[in-house]
Design an enzyme around this catalytic site. Structure first.
Site, mmCIF file in Angstrom:
data_model
loop_
_atom_site.group_PDB
_atom_site.id
_atom_site.type_symbol
_atom_site.label_atom_id
_atom_site.label_comp_id
_atom_site.label_asym_id
_atom_site.label_seq_id
_atom_site.Cartn_x
_atom_site.Cartn_y
_atom_site.Cartn_z
ATOM 1 N N CYS A 112 0.752 -1.323 0.148
ATOM 2 C CA CYS A 112 -0.047 0.181 0.063
ATOM 3 C C CYS A 112 1.039 1.276 -0.089
ATOM 4 O O CYS A 112 1.706 1.740 -0.886
ATOM 5 C CB CYS A 112 -0.858 -0.163 1.066
ATOM 6 S SG CYS A 112 -2.353 1.202 0.976
ATOM 7 N N HIS A 120 -3.630 -5.468 1.395
ATOM 8 C CA HIS A 120 -3.490 -5.846 2.668
ATOM 9 C C HIS A 120 -3.971 -7.268 3.037
ATOM 10 O O HIS A 120 -4.815 -8.040 2.183
ATOM 11 C CB HIS A 120 -4.241 -4.984 3.466
ATOM 12 C CG HIS A 120 -3.773 -3.374 3.638
ATOM 13 N ND1 HIS A 120 -2.522 -3.320 4.184
ATOM 14 C CD2 HIS A 120 -4.227 -2.391 2.785
ATOM 15 C CE1 HIS A 120 -2.060 -1.929 3.850
ATOM 16 N NE2 HIS A 120 -3.361 -1.538 3.420
#
Length: 480
Positions: A330, A427
């Site tokens: 991310c 994630h």
């Protein structure tokens, strides 16, 4: 309505774990139970089935209750972006970014949303277990409060006060709380419990009796230290267990100043063949690191500056030259590229900063946040896995031609031509046992942990621990 609120004498006294354990215990008794936290401040968020986000602690509590996470379980989530401001997420959606003083003016309108979410949960379940935030003793924040006694008063919910004896001074914690709160708030408290006792709990009998005598509140028990708590998703990056192993695949995670969704690392910490180091500021990246992970962050450009201030940019370049590997997740993925541009000032002042230049790609921030659970395929191993996206910004460039994964057939992430540097927006990938085994296998390490099964078994053990040391029947009676 049947509900009970666990408030603490301070932050990090174990409220989240207590609520999770009580949710599992109530479920085992055949009750339909749901967790609720009116206001949470955390950059560790979970994506919900209804396409929003809540605090990761409430997602764990939902698991304990046997429910999918829902935005009603945490209607107000504050995600700090700077030292003075935070993103305000209401019922799963970003409302605004506010400085502390501005947020205080928002609270009255947020209470309506809090009570709306709470009302839906109480209508749908036998019991709602509510977690407070911080401490009711912060009486300077009582006006407009939506996290502790302000909520309890508005929703007419009874309160249990939890003190943390491991910090010391638990008698003063509880007696002092009663001394500073109003008589009306004190009357809402049905009793107290002592958390995190090490040793023989009977040694605290006199202190326990003193608290009862001084406050007039009844005690609901003394909870000994729960040694298996490290197996559950961490509430704070400082809580991630490193294992203390001297051997194994050495994975170093940079503990950024605004690290987000850091529970990505929890499954790796449980692997016997992994040595995980959560590297704090002021420490150089070890020369024996096999893999360096750049985790998520709530402020990519801010943490790029933080990373450079530690000299980690120089260390990362040397690590790659030595043949080491890097994975960015991310915000960490965004840092690895040539630049990070934020023309609209979404995460701070508008501008563009140079990235680390380890991937041939660039990121531009956009106001639209991507929130979704995904099914993906790891390109290098062909392994299917599940994860979630929770980010702003779009990343593109030549290295995107070699994706890290594929999501619904579309390329996701990027990999350098030599394969040593990779980035992904996904994630939660390490929670997937098959993916984790394949990824570790690429470095010659074996995977032995079964993460989700371990978490579920640990929640059962936590519920049994609370049943053995708390008056659960009394707590349920206090809830009505």
């Amino acid at each position: 309505m049947t509900a009970l609120m666990i408030q603490g004498t301070g932050s990090n006294v174990g409220k989240s774990l207590l609520v999770a354990g009580l949710c599992r215990a109530a479920r085992a008794r055949g009750l339909s139970v749901a967790p609720f936290k009116p206001q949470n401040m955390s950059n560790n968020a979970a994506v919900t089935a209804d396409g929003g986000e809540i605090g990761r602690a409430q997602a764990l509590q939902a698991l304990a209750a046997g429910l999918p996470p829902h935005t009603d379980m945490n209607p107000v989530l504050l995600k700090p972006e700077t030292d003075v401001g935070a993103q305000v997420v209401v019922q799963g959606r970003r409302l605004t970014t506010a400085r502390a003083r501005d947020y205080a003016r928002l609270k009255p309108q947020l209470m309506d949303k809090v009570l709306e979410s709470f009302g839906r949960l109480t209508a749908a379940h036998d019991l709602v277990l509510v977690e407070g935030a911080g401490s009711p003793a912060e009486v300077n924040l009582r006006a407009g409060d939506i996290a502790n006694m302000g909520f309890a008063e508005a929703a007419n919910v009874p309160v249990i006060l939890a003190g943390d004896i491991d910090r010391g001074g638990v008698i003063a914690q509880i007696v002092g709380t009663q001394a500073v709160i109003s008589d009306a708030d004190a009357a809402r408290i049905r009793g107290f419990l002592i958390n995190r006792f090490r040793g023989d709990p009977s040694l605290f009998d006199d202190g326990y009796a003193l608290i009862e005598a001084r406050t007039g509140w009844r005690g609901f028990g003394v909870v000994p230290w729960f040694g298996e708590a490290w197996r559950l998703p961490a509430e704070d990056a400082l809580d991630i267990a490193e294992g203390g192993r001297a051997e194994g695949l050495h994975i170093v995670c940079l503990r950024l100043s605004r690290i987000a969704n850091f529970d990505d690392l929890d499954p790796l910490a449980q692997e016997p063949g992994v040595r995980l180091t959560m590297l704090g500021p002021g420490h150089a990246i070890p020369g024996d690191a096999d893999v360096v992970i750049l985790p998520g962050t709530k402020s990519t450009r801010g943490d790029l500056a933080f990373l450079r201030a530690q000299g980690w940019d120089v260390d990362l370049a040397a690590h790659v030259r030595r043949g080491g590997h890097v994975l960015g997740i991310c915000g960490g993925y965004q840092m690895l590229g040539a630049s990070v541009a934020d023309p609209g000032g979404i995460e701070g002042d508008p501008g563009t900063d140079p990235g680390l230049g380890l991937l041939d790609a660039a990121t531009v921030m956009h106001p639209e946040k991507r929130l979704s659970e995904v099914s993906a395929e790891h390109v290098a191993s062909g392994t299917a896995f599940s994860g979630y996206e929770i980010h702003i910004g779009r990343t593109d460039g030549p290295d995107r031609a070699r994706p890290f994964a594929r999501v619904d057939g579309r390329p996701e992430g990027a990999v350098r031509p030599d394969g040593r540097v990779a980035g992904s927006y996904l994630h939660g990938m390490f929670r997937d046992d098959a993916f984790r085994a394949a990824w570790l296998g690429g470095f010659g390490a074996r995977s032995e942990a079964r993460y989700d099964a371990t978490v579920d078994a640990t929640l059962d053990a936590l519920a049994a621990h609370l049943e053995a040391h708390l008056d659960i029947d009394g707590l349920l009676l206090a809830a009505g």
